[in-house]
Design a protein around this motif. Structure first.
Motif, PDB file in Angstrom:
ATOM      1  N   HIS A 150       0.833  -1.202   0.000  1.00 13.95           N
ATOM      2  CA  HIS A 150       0.000   0.000   0.000  1.00 13.95           C
ATOM      3  C   HIS A 150       0.868   1.253   0.000  1.00 13.95           C
ATOM      4  CE1 HIS A 150      -3.560  -2.492   0.798  1.00 13.95           C
ATOM      5  NE2 HIS A 150      -2.802  -3.139   1.662  1.00 13.95           N
ATOM      6  N   ARG A 151       1.807   1.292  -0.922  1.00  9.80           N
ATOM      7  CA  ARG A 151       2.745   2.403  -0.998  1.00  9.80           C
ATOM      8  C   ARG A 151       2.023   3.734  -1.180  1.00  9.80           C
ATOM      9  NH1 ARG A 151       8.159   2.399  -2.316  1.00  9.80           N
ATOM     10  NH2 ARG A 151       7.990   0.196  -2.875  1.00  9.80           N
ATOM     11  N   GLY A 152       0.917   3.716  -1.926  1.00  7.50           N
ATOM     12  CA  GLY A 152       0.181   4.955  -2.156  1.00  7.50           C
ATOM     13  C   GLY A 152      -0.327   5.580  -0.872  1.00  7.50           C
ATOM     14  N   VAL A 153      -0.796   4.748   0.073  1.00  6.58           N
ATOM     15  CA  VAL A 153      -1.294   5.260   1.346  1.00  6.58           C
ATOM     16  C   VAL A 153      -0.165   5.916   2.130  1.00  6.58           C
ATOM     17  CG1 VAL A 153      -2.381   4.651   3.539  1.00  6.58           C
ATOM     18  CG2 VAL A 153      -3.111   3.519   1.434  1.00  6.58           C
ATOM     19  N   VAL A 154       0.985   5.237   2.173  1.00  7.87           N
ATOM     20  CA  VAL A 154       2.128   5.768   2.917  1.00  7.87           C
ATOM     21  C   VAL A 154       2.625   7.066   2.281  1.00  7.87           C
ATOM     22  CG1 VAL A 154       4.476   5.314   3.706  1.00  7.87           C
ATOM     23  CG2 VAL A 154       2.790   3.465   3.672  1.00  7.87           C
ATOM     24  N   GLY A 156       0.829   9.136   0.648  1.00  6.83           N
ATOM     25  CA  GLY A 156      -0.165  10.147   0.983  1.00  6.83           C
ATOM     26  C   GLY A 156       0.042  10.713   2.379  1.00  6.83           C
ATOM     27  N   VAL A 157       0.369   9.839   3.334  1.00  2.00           N
ATOM     28  CA  VAL A 157       0.655  10.280   4.699  1.00  2.00           C
ATOM     29  C   VAL A 157       1.874  11.192   4.714  1.00  2.00           C
ATOM     30  CG1 VAL A 157       1.335   9.537   7.002  1.00  2.00           C
ATOM     31  CG2 VAL A 157      -0.401   8.249   5.749  1.00  2.00           C
ATOM     32  N   ALA A 158       2.907  10.813   3.959  1.00  2.00           N
ATOM     33  CA  ALA A 158       4.129  11.613   3.906  1.00  2.00           C
ATOM     34  C   ALA A 158       3.856  13.002   3.330  1.00  2.00           C
ATOM     35  CB  ALA A 158       5.186  10.893   3.072  1.00  2.00           C
ATOM     36  N   VAL A 159       3.120  13.044   2.232  1.00  4.85           N
ATOM     37  CA  VAL A 159       2.802  14.330   1.605  1.00  4.85           C
ATOM     38  C   VAL A 159       1.954  15.184   2.537  1.00  4.85           C
ATOM     39  CG1 VAL A 159       1.560  15.429  -0.297  1.00  4.85           C
ATOM     40  CG2 VAL A 159       3.011  13.437  -0.738  1.00  4.85           C
ATOM     41  N   LEU A 192      -6.078  10.217  11.077  1.00  5.43           N
ATOM     42  CA  LEU A 192      -6.910   9.385  10.201  1.00  5.43           C
ATOM     43  C   LEU A 192      -6.060   8.712   9.125  1.00  5.43           C
ATOM     44  CD1 LEU A 192     -10.036  11.695   9.743  1.00  5.43           C
ATOM     45  CD2 LEU A 192      -9.860   9.595  11.107  1.00  5.43           C
ATOM     46  N   ALA A 193      -5.089   9.456   8.590  1.00 10.07           N
ATOM     47  CA  ALA A 193      -4.216   8.872   7.569  1.00 10.07           C
ATOM     48  C   ALA A 193      -3.385   7.733   8.149  1.00 10.07           C
ATOM     49  CB  ALA A 193      -3.300   9.955   6.992  1.00 10.07           C
TER      50      ALA A 193
END
Length: 220
Positions: A150-154, A156-159, A192-193
């Protein structure tokens, strides 16, 4: 922000190979490793972020002293979660970013609690810098990790962390009420992220056929 990686081979007391001596029950490193690789530990970090965020939003008239204490406690608790999560990394060389981040959170928390009557600008600078550095290190981990689920989720959290840091640093607030609302909103979004990351990691464990929901999962 805590990031998790793909399901790793079991390590610790419950994962010895045939004929190998089990790890001592009191082995602190093995215990920290198991905790750091648990999806529930990531969820705990998310809750630790959500709670102060919700308190700030429902209590926007808090004084600067109260705000500094809430932020300081948030940073200290989050730093503790991240320190334990460092032991969940599969490679020792990958633990440095997480360790630096944990130390940064703890030092910032101590700074806020040691001088809770500091100015709004100083408090904004501390929180903004922590979120910005946290987002950059999380982004680095997401890019270099080879088996990150789930690289996209991580990412997103970073951004989100980077944006939060930039907003707080670039838009100095003029009152404790305004700063409380701003920090509360970002804490809720970040919490939440991070909860989404924890649930994604849980799904990755189940997909890998892991029966134990507390089985190891490398995290930073």
């Amino acid at each position: 922000m805590t990031t998790s990686r793909g399901p790793a081979p079991r390590t610790g007391p419950e994962s010895t190979a045939a004929g190998a001596a089990p790890a001592p029950a009191g082995d602190a490193t093995a215990l920290l490793t198991r905790l750091g690789r648990s999806w529930t530990w990531i969820m705990g970090s998310a809750v630790a972020t959500l709670v102060p965020g919700v308190l700030m939003l429902v209590w926007p008239d808090a004084t600067l002293h109260v705000l500094a204490v809430l932020v300081g406690l948030y940073l200290l608790v989050t730093g503790g979660f991240r320190f334990v999560a460092v032991f969940g990394r599969q490679e020792h060389g990958e633990r440095l970013p997480g360790l630096l981040l944990a130390v940064l959170y703890i030092l910032a928390g101590v700074l806020c609690l040691r001088n809770p009557l500091q100015t709004i600008a100083a408090l904004s600078l501390i929180v903004g810098a922590v979120w910005l550095v946290s987002g950059v290190l999380t982004l680095y981990t997401a890019v270099v990790a080879k088996d990150l689920p789930h690289r996209g989720v991580v990412l997103g959290v970073a951004v989100l962390g980077i944006v939060a840091g930039i907003v707080v640093l670039a838009l100095p607030t003029e009152s404790a009420r305004a700063l409380t609302r701003l920090l509360g909103l970002w804490l809720v979004l970040l919490g939440l992220a991070e909860a989404a990351v924890a649930l994604a990691w849980r799904a990755a464990l189940r997909k890998a056929g892991t029966a134990d929901p507390h089985s190891p999962a490398a995290a930073t």
